[in-house]
Design an enzyme around this catalytic site. Sequence first.
Site, PDB file in Angstrom:
ATOM      1  N   ASN A 131     -21.243  -1.867  -7.426  1.00 29.80           N
ATOM      2  CA  ASN A 131     -21.737  -2.558  -6.316  1.00 29.80           C
ATOM      3  C   ASN A 131     -20.629  -2.908  -5.316  1.00 29.80           C
ATOM      4  OD1 ASN A 131     -23.192  -4.826  -5.165  1.00 29.80           O
ATOM      5  ND2 ASN A 131     -22.027  -6.186  -5.698  1.00 29.80           N
TER       6      ASN A 131
ATOM      7  N   ASN B 232     -15.316   3.778   3.181  1.00 29.16           N
ATOM      8  CA  ASN B 232     -16.011   3.892   1.996  1.00 29.16           C
ATOM      9  C   ASN B 232     -17.159   5.033   2.143  1.00 29.16           C
ATOM     10  OD1 ASN B 232     -14.690   1.849   0.996  1.00 29.16           O
ATOM     11  ND2 ASN B 232     -16.127   0.113   1.536  1.00 29.16           N
TER      12      ASN B 232
ATOM     13  N   TYR C 285       0.806  -1.070   0.045  1.00 27.95           N
ATOM     14  CA  TYR C 285      -0.042   0.084   0.218  1.00 27.95           C
ATOM     15  C   TYR C 285       0.935   1.436   0.030  1.00 27.95           C
ATOM     16  CZ  TYR C 285      -4.478   2.214   0.924  1.00 27.95           C
ATOM     17  OH  TYR C 285      -5.661   3.392   0.783  1.00 27.95           O
TER      18      TYR C 285
ATOM     19  N   MET D 188      -9.316  -1.561 -10.027  1.00 28.12           N
ATOM     20  CA  MET D 188      -9.694  -2.811 -10.010  1.00 28.12           C
ATOM     21  C   MET D 188      -9.086  -3.718 -11.209  1.00 28.12           C
ATOM     22  SD  MET D 188     -13.406  -2.778  -8.198  1.00 28.12           S
ATOM     23  CE  MET D 188     -14.132  -3.916  -9.274  1.00 28.12           C
TER      24      MET D 188
ATOM     25  N   TYR E 122     -10.804   6.746  -8.144  1.00 27.90           N
ATOM     26  CA  TYR E 122     -10.331   6.313  -6.591  1.00 27.90           C
ATOM     27  C   TYR E 122     -10.001   4.887  -6.356  1.00 27.90           C
ATOM     28  CZ  TYR E 122     -15.135   4.167  -6.022  1.00 27.90           C
ATOM     29  OH  TYR E 122     -16.018   3.222  -6.474  1.00 27.90           O
TER      30      TYR E 122
ATOM     31  N   LYS F 147     -18.680  -8.160   3.452  1.00 22.60           N
ATOM     32  CA  LYS F 147     -17.681  -7.459   3.886  1.00 22.60           C
ATOM     33  C   LYS F 147     -17.338  -8.567   5.371  1.00 22.60           C
ATOM     34  CE  LYS F 147     -16.257  -4.030   3.454  1.00 22.60           C
ATOM     35  NZ  LYS F 147     -14.843  -3.528   2.974  1.00 22.60           N
TER      36      LYS F 147
ATOM     37  N   ASP G  10     -21.632  -7.524 -15.905  1.00 20.09           N
ATOM     38  CA  ASP G  10     -22.516  -8.679 -16.500  1.00 20.09           C
ATOM     39  C   ASP G  10     -22.394  -9.971 -15.536  1.00 20.09           C
ATOM     40  OD1 ASP G  10     -24.642  -9.638 -17.304  1.00 20.09           O
ATOM     41  OD2 ASP G  10     -24.138  -9.455 -19.450  1.00 20.09           O
ATOM     42  N   ARG G  11     -23.298 -10.544 -15.153  1.00 20.39           N
ATOM     43  CA  ARG G  11     -23.103 -11.879 -14.200  1.00 20.39           C
ATOM     44  C   ARG G  11     -24.394 -12.656 -14.244  1.00 20.39           C
ATOM     45  NH1 ARG G  11     -21.491  -8.861  -9.100  1.00 20.39           N
ATOM     46  NH2 ARG G  11     -21.127  -7.319 -10.513  1.00 20.39           N
TER      47      ARG G  11
ATOM     48  N   TRP H 270      -7.878  10.107  -2.577  1.00 20.03           N
ATOM     49  CA  TRP H 270      -7.602   8.880  -1.841  1.00 20.03           C
ATOM     50  C   TRP H 270      -8.158   9.525  -0.269  1.00 20.03           C
ATOM     51  CZ3 TRP H 270      -1.927   7.879  -0.119  1.00 20.03           C
ATOM     52  CH2 TRP H 270      -1.499   6.751   0.324  1.00 20.03           C
TER      53      TRP H 270
END
Lengths: 350, 350
Positions: A167, A141, A68, A262, A259, A345, A191-192, A285
């Site tokens: 999400n 968050n 990090y 992924m 931010y 979570k 998509d899922r 950040w």
Amino acid sequence: MWPGLRLFRSSYSSLAARGLVYEKHGEPAQVLQLKNVDVAHPADYEVQVKMLAAPINPSDINMVQGTYAFLPPLPAVGGNEGVGVVVDVGRHVTSVRRGDWVVPVEAGLGTWRTEAVFSEASLMRVPSDIPLVGAATVSVNPCTAYRLLSDYETLRPGDSVIQNASNSGVGQAVIQIAASLGITTINIVRDREELPSLVRRLQDLGADHVITEDQLRKPEMKDLFKKCPRPRLAFNCVGGKNTTEMLRHLDYGGSMVTYGGMAKQPVTIPVSALIFKNVKLCGFWITQWKKERAHTDREEITKMIRDLCDLIRRGRLVPPPSTQRPLEDFSRALQDSQTPFLSRKQILIM
Amino acid sequence: MWPGLRLFRSSYSSLAARGLVYEKHGEPAQVLQLKNVDVAHPADYEVQVKMLAAPINPSDINMVQGTYAFLPPLPAVGGNEGVGVVVDVGRHVTSVRRGDWVVPVEAGLGTWRTEAVFSEASLMRVPSDIPLVGAATVSVNPCTAYRLLSDYETLRPGDSVIQNASNSGVGQAVIQIAASLGITTINIVRDREELPSLVRRLQDLGADHVITEDQLRKPEMKDLFKKCPRPRLAFNCVGGKNTTEMLRHLDYGGSMVTYGGMAKQPVTIPVSALIFKNVKLCGFWITQWKKERAHTDREEITKMIRDLCDLIRRGRLVPPPSTQRPLEDFSRALQDSQTPFLSRKQILIM
């Protein structure tokens, strides 16, 4: 009386206080150990806190791994977010008292432990009449979502924003905070199989439009903008092609705030979008944002936490689905927190 | 007396006024024609101008081709920049008088002509004691450089900026304006045979550091930053890899402003630069900047032109090498303006 009290405290603390400590960086399962940690008697400007609950965030994992951008000195206790209850205060402490709930002002406090003494300045009171998990997860968050919606464009009710990774923890907080402000959200998701149930869940949170990455590329997107104005703000947590596609739909002069990344791919912008559409790009950040204000503009942090806790109390800001485990089960919690697509979570209960 | 005077004017104008007109978009050599153009007697708020000199800029060519982001209605006279002398004014005109030199306030005026009547609001006086070519080329590239240096970061003497395409019209103006402000410039150029003479020429203009695209990628770049601070601003006119490399050297929290895309490649930014280095990206387009202010914030344009003309008068801002040709030779001037690497500005003399 005093010596006895001290003795009691001292022995109580050394017996009872445990924390997830890492002495070197590495894979959390390898380097994190549940250990006894010292809890000194609080000095004049210190506060003794019994931690109640603390989540495992992706950035906590990266911090243990040493990858990090902000790393506390070692050895360190893991965790950067959570809620605790004040059990004792130093004699000059004025901002909190016994029984108050507190959260960390900034990152690096080490929240994965049962009890600790922190400086008064490193803590902020939160109301204790809100759900525990809401309080434990308010600092990262929801704060990110709040700043994204506040700091880049002046938004009025009816304006719209677009985001990817809708999400995610931040994504869900953006949906809910925006809904409370009357701001329309256009939410991109991958998509899922269980797409309809995801769409329904995000709509239940207040999402106005939920579209897949595939739909984002289609010409039919223009039909959407018959129903709502072009977004003045885009929030990017992905990178790569998806982000360039999202940028295409931004209003003239709008901003895209990144931010997260992924997809582990850079952000690519056509020169024409910069010059002729006047779009602006920047990053956000929350760790740095808080660090810059923790000692100079605490009021801005206080206001944000108060606003967010108000939304939590009114049921307008609920945390993502979570699994709560006792601190002793940390191995399983860590493992689940690193399992892709589990999307619950992990919360450690002390 | 009046009828005669009118007659004289009318016949003088219709005989003498010629312009490079295009009735449809296409290749300039095909669609531009030198034609007689009407010059009416100036109405109350109008000004009759005899054009003196006007450059051929790349954006002028793109406008004729129909590929530019701003296109005037057809038929149109080509050219967006230049200087003229006032030969007559309508009775309510107050800002200019006969003999004054004037330049267009914004794009789209059609400057490739011998004479024209323009609205008073579309013109701005410039001093007539500066070199003709300086006045003819003050409105686009020096204005862009001025805004790049003024509008994005607060720069103080000793601060540094980095730019690519440093030998371009804007690049050379950035070097000179920055030098006049005590701001250090780091100037990226493409490697080429006559590199030493280019380096010398840019240094003569005030460039502090001139580096090639190759050098930009080398670890030795860090030695440069022992001599000067990391740039708070980067100016990008290229795109592609070179731009990403330039961005790497930006200071924490710095800005990159894109005003061109010579490489015809997008700008690619690592997510970490946005989030952890807090860099900001935006675009600049002088046409739009002026359009937004022409009628609402003329004072800001006036101040800029005055500052730039002061620098020109003091010899601190000289235009790039140019070739001056009479309007009749427009075919050759157009051809040379589109020849790569010729790098001499073509100026039409009326």
